[in-house]
Enzyme design. Structure first.
Site, short mmCIF file in Angstrom:
data_model
loop_
_atom_site.label_atom_id
_atom_site.label_comp_id
_atom_site.label_asym_id
_atom_site.label_seq_id
_atom_site.Cartn_x
_atom_site.Cartn_y
_atom_site.Cartn_z
N HIS A 1 0.85 -1.20 0.00
CA HIS A 1 0.00 0.00 0.00
C HIS A 1 0.88 1.24 0.00
CE1 HIS A 1 -3.13 2.86 1.17
NE2 HIS A 1 -3.98 1.95 0.75
N ASP B 1 -8.00 -5.10 -0.41
CA ASP B 1 -8.45 -5.95 -1.52
C ASP B 1 -8.13 -7.42 -1.33
OD1 ASP B 1 -7.55 -3.19 -3.54
OD2 ASP B 1 -9.59 -3.90 -3.16
#
Ligand code: SDX
Length: 427
Positions: free
Chosen positions: A307, A364
């Site tokens: 991320h 996700d």
């Protein structure tokens, strides 16, 4: 903490003020940089070190794995709130009273029909069309049927545009799925809650009543809340920059959907499931895929990991992982893919390549496992992300317009050919 920064360039020192946020984040305000340095700018590909705005909507701390919407922790909201409450909070800044929430929902319901001519647009798509492309096109088409642009100086006009897209977007989401399935494009039922209505529009079979499953309703409510906003991510920055040209709300949201589609962003939830399926087909050989992810000559990345901001666990991933277990247990579903995902996570969290780069599961990584358990096709996973993110996009667009922020137009450093004279092709 110093409230100024000194920059020395070309033998001159320049002083710049700093901005300190309510969570003590500090930024150097370089709005005078070009003027005081005779044209010097900064460069920061991917804006990894550059803030585009100040905002009161969402705070996240990547090192500590903290996420709050308007000061409320994501853990609290995911556990206790209703998605429409969170939408109201993100857009208008405060949790609604019971009356305000009732009016908000009633106003959304009054806007939950789309012009029937939109069916002609969706009919023109092949069944093979990816639903994110369909959704982006239909959202942009909403402008054609609701041409009046948003008068941001009118609270009434702004409120009308907010309830309008919150009413119509779930219809477009359901139609995008049913188009692929060859099912009739129906409307929901305004006697239902927002999430229940989404599920009925998506799943009702033409020859049967639709029976709500509380487990699925609660899981979708939680997933939509977890996806609702995430400060200046790629798609939200897209919505802001498109809106900064004073393009309308629907056009700005349509652009955000396209940005979210990318596999490095929201499209990752589909890519994760495809990756896990490939590992399963490969006999569950997670080591092979870990090696591919670490091999610089191989473009493969461990989808759902890493991320830009979180260098710790994504707090949403933690909640979704627990919810995945609960939903599969409650529905009595044995999904080997969940075990493969957990095995992959365990390996990555002890592997130097991932540990050194602070690569953790993100939002996700587990979400697709729940969507699949709910009977949502894999190509619809990113559409569900967009449905959740809609209130965040609206809130950020509204904040940018109400603040009358300037049109977004970054600078560059030119490295192409210097001046040269044209030679006609005859020569
Ligand atoms: C979302 O921004 C948001 O808030 C987004 C989001 C939201 O709610 O809006 O949280 C939603 O988009 C989540 C992210 C979903 N994407 C994926 O899961 C795709 C896989 N992840 C990566 O592609 C990557 O981690 C990004 C795109 C998410 C972040 O990329 P960065 O910040 O640009 O990091 P990077 O590409 O510079 O990587 C740093 C290093 C590199 O190695 P080195 O050059 O240092 O040797 O880490 C490596 C990368 O190669 N790396 C990975 C990896 N992610 C980063 N290596 C293998 N697998 C990965 N997933």
């Amino acid at each position: 903490m110093s409230n100024k920064a000194i920059l020395e360039i070309n033998g001159q020192k320049h002083e710049f003020p700093t901005v300190t946020g309510s969570e003590n984040e500090v930024a150097i305000d370089i709005t005078s940089l070009r003027a005081v340095t005779n044209g010097v700018t900064t460069i920061d590909p991917g804006f990894k070190n550059t803030g585009s705005c100040v905002s009161e909507i969402t705070f996240l701390d990547g090192e500590k794995g903290i996420l709050r919407y308007r000061g409320y922790s994501i853990e609290d909201l995911a556990e206790k709130a209703d998605f429409l409450e969170v939408a109201y909070l993100l857009i208008f800044g405060e949790l609604p009273t019971k009356e305000a929430l009732g009016k908000f929902h009633a106003d959304i319901k009054s806007e939950s029909v789309v012009d029937d001519d939109i069916r002609k647009i969706i009919d023109a798509f092949p069944k093979s069309a990816h639903p994110m492309g369909v959704l982006s096109s239909l959202t942009s088409a909403l402008t054609a049927f609701n041409p009046s642009s948003v008068n941001v100086d009118s609270q009434e006009d702004m409120y009308k545009s907010v309830v309008r897209i919150l009413g119509k977007f779930p219809v477009l989401v359901a139609w995008a799925m049913r188009k692929k399935q060859g099912l009739p494009l129906d409307y929901g039922d305004n006697t239902l809650g927002y999430v229940e209505n989404v599920l009925k529009m998506m799943f009702k079979q033409p020859n049967e009543d639709y029976v709500q499953n509380k487990i699925i309703v609660n899981a979708l409510n939680k997933l939509l809340i977890l996806h609702a906003d995430h400060e200046q991510n790629c798609s939200t920055s897209t919505v802001r920059i498109v809106g900064s040209s004073h393009a309308g709300l629907f056009a700005s949201i349509s652009a955000g959907i396209s940005a979210l589609w990318g596999p490095l962003h929201g499209g990752a939830n589909q890519a994760v499931l495809e990756m896990l399926e490939a590992i399963k087909a490969d006999g569950g050989d997670t080591k092979k895929y870990m090696a591919k992810a670490k091999d610089k000559s191989d473009p493969f990345r461990l989808m759902g990991f890493g991320h830009r901001v979180y260098k710790n666990f994504d707090p949403r991933a933690k909640i979704i992982k627990v919810t995945a277990d609960e939903v599969l247990n409650d529905l009595g579903i044995e999904d080997p893919i969940l075990d493969i995902a957990k095995g992959l996570e365990k390996e990555a969290l002890t592997d130097a390549y991932f540990v050194d780069r602070k690569l953790y599961p993100n939002v996700d990584f587990y979400s697709g496992i729940i969507y699949r358990a709910m009977g949502i096709p894999v190509e619809m996973f990113t559409v569900m992300f967009a449905l959740g993110r809609l209130p965040g996009w609206i809130g950020q667009w509204r904040e940018m317009r109400l603040r009358k922020e300037p049109i977004g137009r970054p600078r560059q450093i030119y490295t192409g050919s210097t001046q040269r004279s044209f030679e006609s092709v005859a020569k």
